[in-house]
Write an enzyme that holds these catalytic residues in place. Structure first.
Site, PDB file in Angstrom:
ATOM      1  CB  SER A 407      -0.958  -0.244   1.211  1.00 33.24           C
ATOM      2  OG  SER A 407      -1.180  -1.071   1.345  1.00 33.24           O
ATOM      3  CG  HIS A 428      -2.601  -1.171  -4.128  1.00 36.48           C
ATOM      4  ND1 HIS A 428      -2.766   0.947  -4.372  1.00 36.48           N
ATOM      5  CD2 HIS A 428      -2.225  -1.521  -3.223  1.00 36.48           C
ATOM      6  CE1 HIS A 428      -3.194   0.789  -2.735  1.00 36.48           C
ATOM      7  NE2 HIS A 428      -3.031   0.040  -2.386  1.00 36.48           N
ATOM      8  CD  GLU A 440      -3.431   3.384  -6.438  1.00 37.58           C
ATOM      9  OE1 GLU A 440      -3.449   4.868  -6.776  1.00 37.58           O
ATOM     10  OE2 GLU A 440      -2.667   2.768  -5.279  1.00 37.58           O
ATOM     11  CG  ASN A 478      -3.936   4.334   0.101  1.00 37.43           C
ATOM     12  OD1 ASN A 478      -5.294   4.329   0.346  1.00 37.43           O
ATOM     13  ND2 ASN A 478      -3.523   2.883   0.327  1.00 37.43           N
TER      14      ASN A 478
HETATM   15  P1  NAI Z   1      -3.168 -10.008   6.368  1.00 36.63           P
HETATM   16  O1  NAI Z   1      -2.386  -9.962   7.300  1.00 36.63           O
HETATM   17  O2  NAI Z   1      -4.169  -9.802   6.341  1.00 36.63           O
HETATM   18  O3  NAI Z   1      -2.127 -11.072   6.154  1.00 36.63           O
HETATM   19  C1  NAI Z   1      -0.735 -11.259   5.467  1.00 36.63           C
HETATM   20  C2  NAI Z   1      -1.016 -12.703   5.371  1.00 36.63           C
HETATM   21  O4  NAI Z   1       0.487 -12.152   4.659  1.00 36.63           O
HETATM   22  C3  NAI Z   1      -0.694 -13.730   6.611  1.00 36.63           C
HETATM   23  O5  NAI Z   1      -1.835 -14.953   6.436  1.00 36.63           O
HETATM   24  C4  NAI Z   1       0.508 -14.181   6.706  1.00 36.63           C
HETATM   25  O6  NAI Z   1       0.543 -14.769   7.057  1.00 36.63           O
HETATM   26  C5  NAI Z   1       1.257 -13.693   5.523  1.00 36.63           C
HETATM   27  N1  NAI Z   1       2.417 -14.237   5.599  1.00 36.63           N
HETATM   28  C6  NAI Z   1       3.100 -13.069   6.493  1.00 36.63           C
HETATM   29  N2  NAI Z   1       4.761 -13.444   5.948  1.00 36.63           N
HETATM   30  C7  NAI Z   1       4.515 -14.352   4.944  1.00 36.63           C
HETATM   31  C8  NAI Z   1       5.767 -14.770   4.291  1.00 36.63           C
HETATM   32  N3  NAI Z   1       6.991 -14.359   4.640  1.00 36.63           N
HETATM   33  N4  NAI Z   1       5.045 -15.779   3.167  1.00 36.63           N
HETATM   34  C9  NAI Z   1       4.524 -16.140   3.483  1.00 36.63           C
HETATM   35  N5  NAI Z   1       3.220 -15.571   4.174  1.00 36.63           N
HETATM   36  C10 NAI Z   1       3.285 -14.728   5.114  1.00 36.63           C
HETATM   37  O7  NAI Z   1      -1.966  -8.357   5.620  1.00 36.63           O
HETATM   38  P2  NAI Z   1      -3.170  -8.060   4.306  1.00 36.63           P
HETATM   39  O8  NAI Z   1      -4.465  -6.548   5.005  1.00 36.63           O
HETATM   40  O9  NAI Z   1      -4.099  -8.930   3.248  1.00 36.63           O
HETATM   41  O10 NAI Z   1      -2.082  -6.835   3.338  1.00 36.63           O
HETATM   42  C11 NAI Z   1      -1.292  -8.039   2.758  1.00 36.63           C
HETATM   43  C12 NAI Z   1      -0.625  -6.767   2.096  1.00 36.63           C
HETATM   44  O11 NAI Z   1      -2.164  -5.979   0.939  1.00 36.63           O
HETATM   45  C13 NAI Z   1       0.435  -5.604   2.416  1.00 36.63           C
HETATM   46  O12 NAI Z   1       1.345  -4.914   2.355  1.00 36.63           O
HETATM   47  C14 NAI Z   1      -0.934  -3.848   3.018  1.00 36.63           C
HETATM   48  O13 NAI Z   1      -0.374  -2.738   2.766  1.00 36.63           O
HETATM   49  C15 NAI Z   1      -1.161  -4.176   1.724  1.00 36.63           C
HETATM   50  N6  NAI Z   1      -2.640  -4.077   1.282  1.00 36.63           N
HETATM   51  C16 NAI Z   1      -3.562  -4.240   1.502  1.00 36.63           C
HETATM   52  C17 NAI Z   1      -5.187  -3.460   1.868  1.00 36.63           C
HETATM   53  C18 NAI Z   1      -6.160  -3.771   3.562  1.00 36.63           C
HETATM   54  O14 NAI Z   1      -7.509  -3.130   3.097  1.00 36.63           O
HETATM   55  N7  NAI Z   1      -5.959  -4.680   4.015  1.00 36.63           N
HETATM   56  C19 NAI Z   1      -5.267  -3.190   1.010  1.00 36.63           C
HETATM   57  C20 NAI Z   1      -4.339  -2.980  -0.764  1.00 36.63           C
HETATM   58  C21 NAI Z   1      -2.838  -3.716   0.080  1.00 36.63           C
END
Ligand code: NAI
Ligand code: 3HC
Length: 700
Positions: A407, A428, A440, A478
């Site tokens: 993000s 994104h 994006e 953002n």
């Molecule tokens: P989340 O915390 O829901 O999921 C992240 C996942 O990554 C977890 O299931 C975790 O177990 C896994 N993970 C962590 N380290 C890992 C590794 N080394 N190898 C494989 N898997 C691993 O987070 P979320 O919300 O899905 O965010 C993920 C990315 O997307 C971030 O960079 C965030 O900034 C971005 N993002 C999030 C949005 C949102 O609204 N939640 C919107 C757009 C982008």
């Protein structure tokens, strides 16, 4: 270029053929050509007439590029009326999409035959308009009032089979449309079938009370929008007036909509969305990379939704997690989402199963070795992302596209962790990733042209609307949102309540007020990000002490049943409660802020003009390719009302001098740090130019 409409007689049937790529829009030349064809047919020996189209579709509507220009005869209603008035049976042969004025041409025809794969619809409402060539009068006469209202106020096309069931299409064929249309015309002639003129049908009967009720529903579903309300007026007229009088009501309503700023905004969005797919300076012949197998890293909120997008488009997906537990949770979310799709009738059980089976869970990077694209969606941590890209660099085949869903993090720094930064890009997605339309596409300094071009094409394949962004903190959406969010929080501590802020913004047109958005996203997200920074880098405390205090009380937002609001666990209904008010008042007191009444117009102007001011910097820095790209980001990613045309179009609607004046007022009241006018805004306001004028020649 030859004439876009030709007329031939085939086995005694007159055939009017329209060939006006790409979508056979009803330009002036097409309208004239159809009218000429009808006039020729009136005087020749043909027994009936078929209207058909070359290319990928039947007529997809009026030519939107002609809107706003001086109208030229013949007008479309005149053409449609001439078709209907012909004394020989006229058959419209529909393939692809018969939309808007195109479908009105078909409705003016006496009979309609369609390919099974075809769709018909009256999508004018999506342009802030209504069918202006008899559509509002003929549709209810054929399909009834309720179906006509639904078709025109939703603007959604319906399949040929549904149109047949509704009485809007007479015959549906699997293939061989041209031959079938000629045979149909011949059959009608042989039977001595009448020239069935819809305008001669009596007004469609309806209980008059349904119109007021329908308008009330629209006020909720399409709040503040003119065209849907006017459509109801036209259908109401069709229910009680003869066709010529109903047509006058339609004409007046159409002209009122055409002149409205809402239609201008929606028409701007139509072209902005298509323009966003074009990349300045990129050769159209840039070869594309093939993408059939996709890896997704991280099966959390985003990764699971991202995986679904690719599976839905028929691609093989490997979803990688740190361990089996996390993987199991991700796969379960995916299974639940597909089950929900089946329940809502979006797909069959078999389709859901087959799509789900395209997603394979793994904890082994070896499964990504032959992926064509990998999308990383792990925690928002630069070091972690860099480690993962280093690993991908070792494992993935040459030519694989390596994408991050970050993000905020610097895509260039992530790319630098690999030996192939040209293959690295930001993709994104927005949450929920399987639903939100915006993507994006973040172009790093080293991103190769073919990687960018492939991702833009891929976006379309997974039914997203892509917008290119340069690298900066938060990219386009953002980065701007930080300013909007800051002003929302400042209004809150200065005297507004979550309710007054959300009501002001929703009344103005935002899909959801900012306070509800904060609760939905989780107040802990910002809290955690701030905790990771030294206090001097956290920014103005007035803009975050309230959410931080709420988080520390366990009120994280919707997920804990309370945040700025409290939520009913079953219905998710929300209400503002005394505890939240107490937190707000206490925090204001601690910072020595005397709370005051803040009216809706101050709330709206502070939130929207802070967005615009930052948007101005983003276009000037070249982070967005053009102002209209920002409009696409805000409408498709952040619930900005499409009928206001996005923040940058809205700025031109208000007038840049007015926007500048208001930004300066806020600077004088609230300080230079948050409200220094963007240099481009200051310059254009001084020169009396609009952003649209500047965009047509950004070097000026
Ligand atoms: P989340 O915390 O829901 O999921 C992240 C996942 O990554 C977890 O299931 C975790 O177990 C896994 N993970 C962590 N380290 C890992 C590794 N080394 N190898 C494989 N898997 C691993 O987070 P979320 O919300 O899905 O965010 C993920 C990315 O997307 C971030 O960079 C965030 O900034 C971005 N993002 C999030 C949005 C949102 O609204 N939640 C919107 C757009 C982008
Ligand atoms: N007028 C002018 N140009 C149009 C157009 C139209 N009605 N419809 C599409 N185009 C152009 C697009 O701008 C695009 O141009 P570009 O390649 O230069 O960017 C090109 O045609 C191809 O369009 P798409 O990329 O959208 O192609 P798709 O295959 O994805 O979709 C479509 C085809 C479903 C027909 C879609 O273009 C569409 O929905 N078009 C608009 C239909 C519409 O709104 N019709 C109603 C018009 S209002 C009206 O008819 C008023 C009447 O009641 C009086």
């Amino acid at each position: 270029m030859g004439a876009p409409v030709s007329y031939d007689v085939v086995d005694g049937i007159g055939v009017i053929s329209i060939d006006n790529p790409p979508v056979n829009a009803l330009s002036h030349a097409v309208r004239s050509g159809i009218l000429d064809g009808i006039r020729t047919a009136a005087d020749d020996a043909s027994a009936a007439v078929v209207i058909r189209c070359e290319g990928r579709t039947f007529i997809a509507g009026a030519d939107i590029t002609e809107f706003g220009k001086p109208p030229k005869d013949p007008w479309l209603p005149e053409v449609v009326d001439a078709i209907e008035a012909l004394d020989k049976p006229v058959v419209a042969a529909i393939h692809g999409t018969a939309l808007g004025g195109g479908f009105e041409v078909a409705l003016g025809s006496h009979y309609r035959i369609a390919l099974k794969s075809a769709k018909v619809g009256l999508p004018e409402v999506k342009l802030g308009l209504l069918p202006g060539a008899g559509g509002t009068q003929r549709t209810p006469r054929l399909a009834g009032v309720q179906a006509a209202l639904d078709l025109m106020t939703s603007g959604a096309p319906i399949p040929a089979s549904s149109a047949e069931a509704a009485g809007l299409v007479d015959r549906v064929v699997d293939d061989g449309l041209d031959a079938a249309a000629l045979a149909y015309a011949r059959e009608l002639v042989d039977e001595g079938a009448a020239c069935r003129r819809t305008s001669e049908l009596p007004p469609s009967s309806a209980d008059p009370s349904i119109f007021a009720e329908y308008k009330r529903q629209l006020e909720r579903r399409a709040h503040g929008q003119l065209a849907p309300q006017k459509i109801v007026d036209c259908v109401e007229a069709a229910s009680r007036l003869p066709f010529p009088e109903g047509s006058i009501v339609e004409r007046e309503a159409f002209m009122a909509c055409m002149a409205s700023p809402q239609s201008a905004g929606l028409r701007h969005m139509f072209f902005a969305e298509r323009e966003a797919a074009k990349i300045n300076g990129l050769d159209k012949s840039t070869p594309l990379r093939e993408v059939a197998k996709v890896g997704v890293i991280g099966a959390g909120t985003m990764g699971s939704g991202i995986a679904m997008n690719f599976a839905n488009a028929g691609m093989q997906v490997y979803l990688l997690e740190v361990n089996d537990d996390a993987l199991g949770r991700g796969l379960e979310t995916i299974a639940k989402n597909y089950a929900g799709g089946v329940k809502r009738g979006k797909m069959s059980e078999e389709q859901a199963l087959a799509t789900r089976e395209r997603i394979t869970g793994t904890t082994d990077y070896a499964d990504l070795a032959d992926a064509d694209l990998v999308v990383e969606a792990v925690f928002e941590d630069l070091g972690l992302k860099q480690d993962i890209f280093e690993r991908l660099d070792e494992v993935c085949k040459p030519g694989a596209i390596l994408a991050t869903n970050t993000s905020y993090q610097d895509v260039n720094k992530i790319a630098a962790a690999t030996s192939r930064p040209a293959d690295v890009i930001g993709l994104h997605f927005f949450s929920p990733a399987h639903i939100m339309k915006l993507l994006e596409v973040v172009r790093g300094d080293a991103t190769a042209d073919d990687v960018l071009a492939t991702c833009m094409k891929l976006a379309k394949a997974i039914r997203k609307i892509p917008v290119v962004s340069g690298v900066c903190y938060g990219f386009i959406g953002n980065r701007m949102l930080q300013h909007y969010g800051r002003e929302a929080n400042l209004c809150l501590i200065e005297g507004a309540t979550p309710e007054t802020i959300d009501t002001a913004m929703q009344q103005w047109g935002m899909a959801m007020g900012p306070m509800r958005v904060f609760d939905l996203a989780g107040l802990d997200v910002g809290y955690k990000a701030r905790q990771g920074l030294p206090p001097e880098e956290r920014g103005d405390p007035r803009a975050f002490v309230i959410p931080d205090a709420l988080v520390e009380m366990g009120r994280l937002g919707q997920k804990t049943g309370a945040g700025l609001y409290t939520y009913d666990p079953d219905t998710r209904d929300y209400r503002f409660d005394a505890e939240s008010l107490e937190v707000i008042e206490t925090q204001a007191k601690e910072l020595g802020i005397e709370r005051r009444e803040i009216d809706a117009s101050e709330i709206v102007d502070r939130l929207i003009f802070s967005l615009i001011n930052e948007g101005m910097r983003i276009v000037e820095e070249g982070i967005a390719q053009r102002p209209s790209d920002i409009d696409v980001v805000y409408v498709y990613g952040y619930g900005f009302p499409a009928w206001r045309g996005g923040p940058m179009f809205y700025a031109d609607t208000v007038g840049l001098d007015e926007v500048y004046k208001r930004v300066c007022e806020f600077r004088d009241r609230f300080g230079e740090e948050n409200w220094a006018p963007a240099p481009l805004l200051e310059r254009l306001a001084g020169e009396g130019r609009s952003l649209a004028e500047w965009a047509s020649d950004p070097s000026s």
